[in-house]
Design a protein around this motif. Structure first.
Motif: not given
Length: 710
Positions: A672, A703-704, A707-708
């Motif tokens: 972040e 939930h990440l 994506k990662v």
């Protein structure tokens, strides 16, 4: 001091200004944000000393000279630049620093090379947060300072308002020496508050007159405050009583006390410039009020092994001690080093010892070599005017120092010495790059090493985990300048790519797994079977391998092979290709063959068992979490805390630091804050700073993961 009418300025046009003694040198760093008028002030001072003879020409409504074109280009390249000149036989080295927060490294290099600072503030703007921060940088090193308010003739200029802003930002010891006189929107003179004379420039020549009656009230108000400020800094304790009793203090005595107070950093005079007026007064302040190198303490000097070396002073006959404050690489000229000589005398073609600076973690190698220097020159724009020597206290450009980098120490080859390095800020903006072609890739390594040699604030990282080349920069402008230099100066084209943050994997539960490596294909085969139990450890637990084999089902010589295979697979990952951490692996059973078992067979079996375990139990992605400390003005504390929370951060608390500043501490995932250097600067208008330290790994929210990992 700056009000003494000493006649015209002495020039050094067409030849290199030279100094034979340290007391005949003044090293001054110009400080101010972009657009404050530093370059215009340098131009005016060069013209006033007749260093630049050619008058400017007008292009698109702007006066431009040869020096302007060079300086503008250098400002775009955001380099620390040197402009030497001579006034009343005093050599002045003006060091112009970039006006952007990204280039605070160049500011600190300028502070190291200078003995005093001239703050440049525009009369058309308020004192911003960045200028306040730069003032604190100077205060931290005890630098004598003065303020020049520029653009007095600007249509939005308000001298009194900006003066009040300077006093609010910099403290009560800030006071004007002159009041500007503006007629029909044009500055045509100055009123000296101590001498109470009007220095009239309306005709183009400086003349002295009595100020008009309309100025008497202002003169009385500002003059009283100025005299009281000088007396408070005076070493004559009787002056205040005499002044309060109504005695008229001698102007010469006040000027003498003022010069001493300015030189030791106890008083900060304010001057004004505009429309070609005020340059002479600035020159007089520099030559009469600012300290010479003899009055400025030398940085700590040691032997190469760190043993302190006392007794070295700013003496041209002393041992050579000099420092590279700026390095530039030119594809035609080669490497040019801007060098401040602190002791001894530097001459062309000398052999000097180059000592490194201890920034190996940033890609800057340490040095401990002898090297022969080339010619010495005094740079001014495009010109490199040769000089025969550089005495202690002076600054010079040195050619052919192929090994020395910014921050390195130059000393005598028979007595190698090392100067304590100045504080170099930590680059906190990572930028991943890749060459656009094979030809560019072949040239990239050498070009990057040249950039690293020039800029100690740049850190070069070849990340083995992500297989990315990462430039750690001070900010977005710094990154853009570096990429521009790669392209235009070194002919290497690169592009930015998405930064990958190194993650980790771990097991979410315990399980048992079988690793079976049995192959018979004629001749010598492979046979290895191992049974493993895999269980997670607490965060930070690392890796444990436990041997519970009994009865020799796995021969003793192959047990380390199983561990080696497990460790190898842990480095490769079991889910998304990231290393596995915080796990205990227990070998409790297995089988071997008297002929076909081998070290490699059991390594493969151990790796297979770990991979099978990942199919039986949930695996987790772990993200790095950093401890972040943000130093911010009180006005922005709420915005910073809210922003940190929005980044999945946990704010731990805050504490006041000095006056008007707060330190906010938080724990924030590294994913972040890859661009936090940019975002914080935007939130704080360039005044916020932060530090980050790796803390631990934590599970990445579900939930990440896609994506990662994708």
């Amino acid at each position: 001091m700056a009000e003494k009418a000493t006649g015209g300025a002495a020039g050094a046009a067409g030849r290199a200004p030279a100094a034979d003694r340290p007391d005949m040198v003044r090293n001054v760093v110009l400080v101010g944000h972009s657009g404050s008028g530093k370059t215009t002030l340098v131009e005016a001072l060069l013209a006033a000393t007749r260093t630049v003879q050619r008058p400017g020409r007008v292009e698109d409504g702007t006066t431009v000279s040869d020096f302007d074109e060079v300086e503008v280009r250098q400002q775009r390249s955001v380099n620390l630049t040197l402009a030497p000149m001579v006034h009343n036989d005093i050599k002045i080295n003006l060091l112009d620093t970039p006006g952007y927060a990204d280039f605070v490294g160049d500011l600190r290099a300028g502070l190291r090379a200078a003995d005093a600072a001239l703050f440049v503030v525009s009369a058309a703007e308020d004192v911003d947060g960045l200028t306040r921060m730069l003032w604190e940088e100077c205060a931290a090193v005890g630098m004598p300072r003065a303020v020049v308010i520029t653009k007095i003739d600007h249509q939005r200029a308000d001298f009194h308002e900006v003066l009040a802003s300077c006093q609010d930002a910099f403290g009560d010891s800030v006071a004007p020496l002159y009041l500007p006189v503006v007629t029909n929107g044009r500055m045509n003179g100055l009123i000296g508050l101590l001498t109470q004379k009007f220095y009239n420039y309306a005709t183009g020549t400086r003349t002295e007159n009595a100020p008009g009656p309309s100025y008497q009230e202002q003169i009385g108000e500002y003059r009283g405050a100025l005299i009281e400020g000088i007396i408070q800094e005076s070493e004559d304790e009787s002056l205040m009583d005499r002044y309060l009793s109504g005695e008229e203090i001698d102007t010469k005595a006040l000027i003498g006390d003022l010069e001493k107070a300015v030189a030791r950093g106890g008083f900060y005079p304010v001057l004004a410039t505009g429309a070609g007026v005020g340059a002479l007064e600035v020159l007089q302040l520099i030559t009469q009020g600012f300290p010479s190198p003899l009055e400025h303490p030398l940085p700590e000097i040691t032997e190469i092994d760190g043993t302190p070396v006392p007794g070295i002073t700013c003496d041209p006959e002393g041992p050579l001690v000099a420092e590279v404050v700026k390095t530039t690489s030119d594809p035609y000229v080669g490497r040019i080093s801007l060098v401040r000589v602190f002791s001894g005398t530097l001459r062309p073609d000398m052999t000097v010892h180059v000592s490194g600076h201890g920034l190996a973690d940033r890609g800057h190698e340490d040095h401990d070599v002898d090297e022969r220097i080339g010619a010495l020159s005094s740079p001014l724009g495009k010109l490199q005017r040769t000089t025969a020597q550089c005495v202690a206290g002076d600054i010079v450009a040195v050619a052919k120092l192929s090994r020395a980098e910014t921050g390195d120490t130059l000393s005598g080859k028979d007595r190698p010495l090392l100067m304590a390095s100045w504080a170099v800020p930590e680059p906190l903006l990572p930028v991943a790059i890749q060459a656009t072609s094979k030809a560019d890739d072949d040239k990239l390594g050498q070009a990057l090493q040249r950039l690293v040699a020039e800029d100690p604030t740049l850190r070069l990282e070849n990340n083995a985990e992500t297989r990315q080349l990462v430039l750690w920069c001070m900010g977005e402008a710094h990154a853009d300048v570096l990429l521009d230099r790669l392209s235009k100066r070194h002919g290497v084209e690169v592009e930015k790519i998405e930064l990958r943050v190194p993650l980790r994997e771990t097991f979410g539960g315990s399980c048992q797994a079988l690793g079976r490596n049995v192959k018979q294909s004629g001749g010598h085969g492979q046979f290895a079977v191992c049974h493993l139990e895999v269980e997670p450890l607490p965060s930070g637990g690392g890796f444990e391998f436990v041997d519970k084999i009994v009865g020799g089902v796995v021969p003793r010589q192959f047990i380390p092979s199983v561990e080696k295979g497990v460790r190898t697979q842990m480095q490769r990952g079991v889910m998304a290709g990231y290393p596995v951490v915080d796990v205990r692996v227990t070998l409790y059973d297995g089988k071997a063959h008297s002929v076909d078992s081998s070290d490699m067979a059991f390594q493969i079996a151990g790796a297979l068992a770990l991979k099978e375990a990942a199919t039986k139990v949930a695996t987790l992605l772990l993200e790095p979490v950093d401890e972040v400390a943000v130093l911010i003005a009180d006005d922005y504390v709420g915005a910073v805390m809210s922003d940190l929370s929005s980044r999945r951060g946990r704010v731990l608390g805050s504490e006041p630091v000095g006056t008007g500043r707060t330190l906010v501490r938080a724990e924030v995932p590294a994913l972040e804050i890859t661009r936090y250097a940019i975002d914080l600067r935007s939130m704080s208008h360039g005044t916020g700073t932060f530090q980050r330290t790796f803390l631990r790994y934590e599970p990445l929210p579900a939930h990440l993961v896609d994506k990662v990992a994708g």
